[in-house]
Design an enzyme around this catalytic site. Structure first.
Site, PDB file in Angstrom:
ATOM      1  N   ASP A 126     -31.874   4.864 -13.239  1.00  0.00           N
ATOM      2  CA  ASP A 126     -31.882   5.639 -11.892  1.00  0.00           C
ATOM      3  C   ASP A 126     -31.738   4.920 -10.666  1.00  0.00           C
ATOM      4  O   ASP A 126     -32.041   5.547  -9.634  1.00  0.00           O
ATOM      5  CB  ASP A 126     -32.752   6.649 -11.904  1.00  0.00           C
ATOM      6  CG  ASP A 126     -32.607   7.900 -13.005  1.00  0.00           C
ATOM      7  OD1 ASP A 126     -31.744   7.674 -14.092  1.00  0.00           O
ATOM      8  OD2 ASP A 126     -33.663   8.499 -13.256  1.00  0.00           O
TER       9      ASP A 126
ATOM     10  N   GLN B 234     -27.307  -9.923 -26.329  1.00  0.00           N
ATOM     11  CA  GLN B 234     -28.325  -9.010 -26.618  1.00  0.00           C
ATOM     12  C   GLN B 234     -27.663  -8.648 -28.148  1.00  0.00           C
ATOM     13  O   GLN B 234     -26.812  -8.343 -28.535  1.00  0.00           O
ATOM     14  CB  GLN B 234     -28.192  -7.443 -25.857  1.00  0.00           C
ATOM     15  CG  GLN B 234     -29.361  -6.739 -26.179  1.00  0.00           C
ATOM     16  CD  GLN B 234     -29.277  -5.316 -25.803  1.00  0.00           C
ATOM     17  OE1 GLN B 234     -28.357  -4.560 -26.009  1.00  0.00           O
ATOM     18  NE2 GLN B 234     -30.159  -4.815 -25.069  1.00  0.00           N
TER      19      GLN B 234
ATOM     20  N   GLY C  86     -27.124  -0.078 -14.479  1.00  0.00           N
ATOM     21  CA  GLY C  86     -25.977   0.262 -15.457  1.00  0.00           C
ATOM     22  C   GLY C  86     -25.009   0.957 -15.004  1.00  0.00           C
ATOM     23  O   GLY C  86     -24.270   0.487 -14.231  1.00  0.00           O
TER      24      GLY C  86
ATOM     25  N   LYS D 151     -35.445  -5.502 -24.281  1.00  0.00           N
ATOM     26  CA  LYS D 151     -35.259  -4.191 -23.661  1.00  0.00           C
ATOM     27  C   LYS D 151     -35.923  -2.984 -24.557  1.00  0.00           C
ATOM     28  O   LYS D 151     -35.551  -2.936 -25.736  1.00  0.00           O
ATOM     29  CB  LYS D 151     -33.848  -4.012 -23.124  1.00  0.00           C
ATOM     30  CG  LYS D 151     -33.641  -2.803 -22.332  1.00  0.00           C
ATOM     31  CD  LYS D 151     -32.109  -2.967 -21.625  1.00  0.00           C
ATOM     32  CE  LYS D 151     -31.582  -1.915 -20.930  1.00  0.00           C
ATOM     33  NZ  LYS D 151     -31.319  -0.829 -22.064  1.00  0.00           N
TER      34      LYS D 151
ATOM     35  N   ASN E  24     -35.767  -0.584 -15.081  1.00  0.00           N
ATOM     36  CA  ASN E  24     -34.436   0.054 -15.148  1.00  0.00           C
ATOM     37  C   ASN E  24     -34.539   1.417 -15.196  1.00  0.00           C
ATOM     38  O   ASN E  24     -35.248   1.926 -15.612  1.00  0.00           O
ATOM     39  CB  ASN E  24     -33.716  -0.612 -16.551  1.00  0.00           C
ATOM     40  CG  ASN E  24     -32.617   0.298 -16.862  1.00  0.00           C
ATOM     41  OD1 ASN E  24     -32.464   0.547 -18.060  1.00  0.00           O
ATOM     42  ND2 ASN E  24     -31.439  -0.052 -16.011  1.00  0.00           N
TER      43      ASN E  24
ATOM     44  N   CYS F  21     -32.315   1.140 -27.629  1.00  0.00           N
ATOM     45  CA  CYS F  21     -31.183   1.940 -27.785  1.00  0.00           C
ATOM     46  C   CYS F  21     -31.409   3.327 -28.703  1.00  0.00           C
ATOM     47  O   CYS F  21     -31.867   3.160 -29.739  1.00  0.00           O
ATOM     48  CB  CYS F  21     -29.930   1.450 -28.276  1.00  0.00           C
ATOM     49  SG  CYS F  21     -28.520   2.344 -28.413  1.00  0.00           S
TER      50      CYS F  21
ATOM     51  N   PRO G  72     -27.027  -4.135 -20.147  1.00  0.00           N
ATOM     52  CA  PRO G  72     -25.967  -4.193 -21.148  1.00  0.00           C
ATOM     53  C   PRO G  72     -25.515  -2.676 -21.522  1.00  0.00           C
ATOM     54  O   PRO G  72     -26.366  -1.898 -21.588  1.00  0.00           O
ATOM     55  CB  PRO G  72     -26.900  -4.682 -22.407  1.00  0.00           C
ATOM     56  CG  PRO G  72     -28.299  -4.524 -22.083  1.00  0.00           C
ATOM     57  CD  PRO G  72     -28.490  -4.231 -20.689  1.00  0.00           C
ATOM     58  N   MET G  73     -24.340  -2.717 -21.741  1.00  0.00           N
ATOM     59  CA  MET G  73     -23.523  -1.344 -21.792  1.00  0.00           C
ATOM     60  C   MET G  73     -22.483  -1.676 -22.924  1.00  0.00           C
ATOM     61  O   MET G  73     -21.506  -2.310 -22.644  1.00  0.00           O
ATOM     62  CB  MET G  73     -23.245  -0.645 -20.557  1.00  0.00           C
ATOM     63  CG  MET G  73     -24.346  -0.421 -19.769  1.00  0.00           C
ATOM     64  SD  MET G  73     -23.825   0.439 -18.280  1.00  0.00           S
ATOM     65  CE  MET G  73     -23.233  -0.906 -17.276  1.00  0.00           C
TER      66      MET G  73
HETATM   67  C1  LIG Z   1     -22.312   3.736 -21.892  1.00  0.00           C
HETATM   68  C2  LIG Z   1     -23.785   3.307 -21.988  1.00  0.00           C
HETATM   69  C3  LIG Z   1     -23.838   2.026 -23.087  1.00  0.00           C
HETATM   70  C4  LIG Z   1     -25.125   1.615 -23.193  1.00  0.00           C
HETATM   71  N1  LIG Z   1     -25.237   0.608 -24.101  1.00  0.00           N
HETATM   72  C5  LIG Z   1     -26.372  -0.227 -24.284  1.00  0.00           C
HETATM   73  C6  LIG Z   1     -26.434  -1.345 -24.905  1.00  0.00           C
HETATM   74  O1  LIG Z   1     -25.565  -1.854 -25.423  1.00  0.00           O
HETATM   75  N2  LIG Z   1     -27.769  -1.815 -24.901  1.00  0.00           N
HETATM   76  C7  LIG Z   1     -28.856  -1.498 -24.422  1.00  0.00           C
HETATM   77  O2  LIG Z   1     -29.822  -2.059 -24.359  1.00  0.00           O
HETATM   78  N3  LIG Z   1     -28.749  -0.598 -23.209  1.00  0.00           N
HETATM   79  C8  LIG Z   1     -27.853   0.252 -23.350  1.00  0.00           C
HETATM   80  N4  LIG Z   1     -27.486   1.275 -22.670  1.00  0.00           N
HETATM   81  C9  LIG Z   1     -28.547   1.711 -21.513  1.00  0.00           C
HETATM   82  C10 LIG Z   1     -28.494   1.023 -20.329  1.00  0.00           C
HETATM   83  O3  LIG Z   1     -28.407  -0.623 -20.607  1.00  0.00           O
HETATM   84  C11 LIG Z   1     -29.544   1.203 -19.208  1.00  0.00           C
HETATM   85  O4  LIG Z   1     -30.561   1.249 -20.005  1.00  0.00           O
HETATM   86  C12 LIG Z   1     -29.309   2.805 -18.838  1.00  0.00           C
HETATM   87  O5  LIG Z   1     -28.041   3.193 -18.659  1.00  0.00           O
HETATM   88  C13 LIG Z   1     -30.319   3.088 -17.802  1.00  0.00           C
HETATM   89  O6  LIG Z   1     -29.867   2.531 -16.594  1.00  0.00           O
HETATM   90  P1  LIG Z   1     -29.128   3.190 -15.279  1.00  0.00           P
HETATM   91  O7  LIG Z   1     -29.762   4.381 -14.810  1.00  0.00           O
HETATM   92  O8  LIG Z   1     -29.229   2.076 -14.301  1.00  0.00           O
HETATM   93  O9  LIG Z   1     -27.775   3.357 -15.837  1.00  0.00           O
HETATM   94  C14 LIG Z   1     -26.190   1.906 -22.322  1.00  0.00           C
HETATM   95  C15 LIG Z   1     -25.999   2.979 -21.312  1.00  0.00           C
HETATM   96  C16 LIG Z   1     -24.700   3.315 -21.221  1.00  0.00           C
HETATM   97  C17 LIG Z   1     -24.468   4.678 -19.978  1.00  0.00           C
END
Ligand SMILES: Cc1cc2nc3c(=O)[nH]c(=O)nc-3n(C[C@H](O)[C@H](O)[C@H](O)COP(=O)(O)O)c2cc1C
Length: 335
Positions: free
Chosen positions: A207, A74, A229, A144, A205, A105, A19-20
């Site tokens: 990196d 979410q 992500g 999460k 999750n 978050c 989720p982002m």
């Molecule tokens: C721009 C952005 C927005 C995000 N928004 C959420 C969110 O709405 N809910 C959530 O649980 N995590 C959110 N995250 C965290 C990501 O879900 C994830 O845990 C984090 O980017 C690490 O994973 P990655 O290394 O694959 O990017 C966000 C991350 C980024 C970079």
């Protein structure tokens, strides 16, 4: 044992899009789904208060696409009763496969409200939220989390066990503390601690920037699923590539660089209201253009061009001479 039929027969991990906020809207999820390989989708975080007090039919963040399934909503907030009411409203009007609770978050504003990772300081309240949501739906409920406030094995396992006993069906961990941001590498050993101890599937999750890291995360942690992500913002086809690599195949060649922007712009026009179309497209370009050495300059230039069509026209010129580097697809800038 595995919700949403996620268990893959060959014992390979299932793959999930993280989720982002402002990025994993229906058009982006549809783009990811079109490239295949992603087994599970999440909406961006949805504020339970807004779900209860505003008209959900008008909410663009609740839009669903065609192929973004199973799709889990979410939820973020802190009042168990509001969580329960939000889920009951969603159950009446929408067809989500389940509900994910945001206990991870760490953004300033989210923490100021006592939402997200703040709830890892209040395990009893977090468990009450899990129970309230489970009582409002028959569908699977997941959460999460992060490492918490420091890297403390017993505290993390205690929190995760308490959530599980309250009714959780699946748990995702992004193993960084609330203060760490993206500065230090994610501590994958914490994924292993949970995968070894919990009776429910654990999703790792943090990196994973390419197929090789996905393989290593699975090997080192024994996680049931892998959530990606940022690298999916850079390469929306990453799930196809990870799937192929994990099953012993070659990594297919990437699509032409202009393909994903063209397709996302088309889907944004189809699925989002006009007033947010351009902003959402630009938010994604900030990440996508980091695939290319001059991406920051491209982004600055494109941002100044008004309208989706104008932006695309210039992108066609700029990206015509570009190509993708091999994995890992690691962003160098964050917002
Ligand atoms: C721009 C952005 C927005 C995000 N928004 C959420 C969110 O709405 N809910 C959530 O649980 N995590 C959110 N995250 C965290 C990501 O879900 C994830 O845990 C984090 O980017 C690490 O994973 P990655 O290394 O694959 O990017 C966000 C991350 C980024 C970079």
């Amino acid at each position: 044992m595995f919700p949403w039929g996620l268990k893959t027969p060959d014992n390979k991990p299932f793959l999930a899009l993280a989720p982002m906020a402002a990025l994993t809207h229906a058009p982006f999820r549809e783009l990811v789904a079109s490239y295949t390989g992603c087994d599970l989708f999440f909406t961006e975080m949805l504020n339970v208060r807004a779900l209860v007090f505003q008209n959900p039919e008008k909410d663009p963040y609740l839009r669903q696409a065609q192929r973004d399934r199973p799709l889990v909503a979410q939820l973020v907030g802190r009042d168990p009763e509001l969580f329960a009411q939000a889920v009951r409203r969603l159950e009446e009007r929408f067809d989500f496969a389940g509900y994910d609770l945001n206990f991870g978050c760490a953004r300033g504003v989210i923490q100021r409200y006592g939402w997200g990772v703040s709830l890892m300081k209040e395990p009893e309240l977090a468990c009450e939220i899990v129970r309230a949501v489970c009582a409002s739906t028959k569908k699977p409920v997941s959460a999460k989390i992060r490492s918490g406030w420091k890297h403390d094995r017993e505290a993390l396992l205690g929190f995760a066990r308490a959530l599980t006993e309250s009714g959780l069906s699946l748990l995702t961990i992004h193993p960084r503390t609330a203060q760490e941001g993206f500065k230090r590498p994610a501590r994958w050993e914490e994924i292993r601690w949970l995968a070894e101890e919990l009776p429910i599937p654990v999703v790792g999750n943090g990196d994973v920037f390419g197929p090789e890291e996905a393989r290593r995360m699975h090997e080192e942690t024994g996680c049931a699923g892998i959530m990606i992500g940022r690298a999916a913002l850079l390469r929306p086809w990453i799930f196809r590539d990870v799937r192929s690599y994990l099953t012993g195949g070659e990594i297919p060649p990437p699509p032409p660089p202009i393909e994903a922007p063209e397709e996302l712009a088309r889907l944004i026009r189809e699925l989002l209201p006009e007033e947010i179309q351009e902003k959402r497209f630009s938010l994604w370009l900030f990440w996508y253009l980091q695939n290319f050495s001059f991406g920051v300059h491209y982004f600055r230039e494109i941002q100044k061009i008004p309208g989706l069509e104008g932006k695309l026209a210039r992108l066609r010129e700029l990206l015509a001479k570009e190509s993708f580097r091999p994995y890992p697809a690691r962003p160098y800038l964050h917002r």
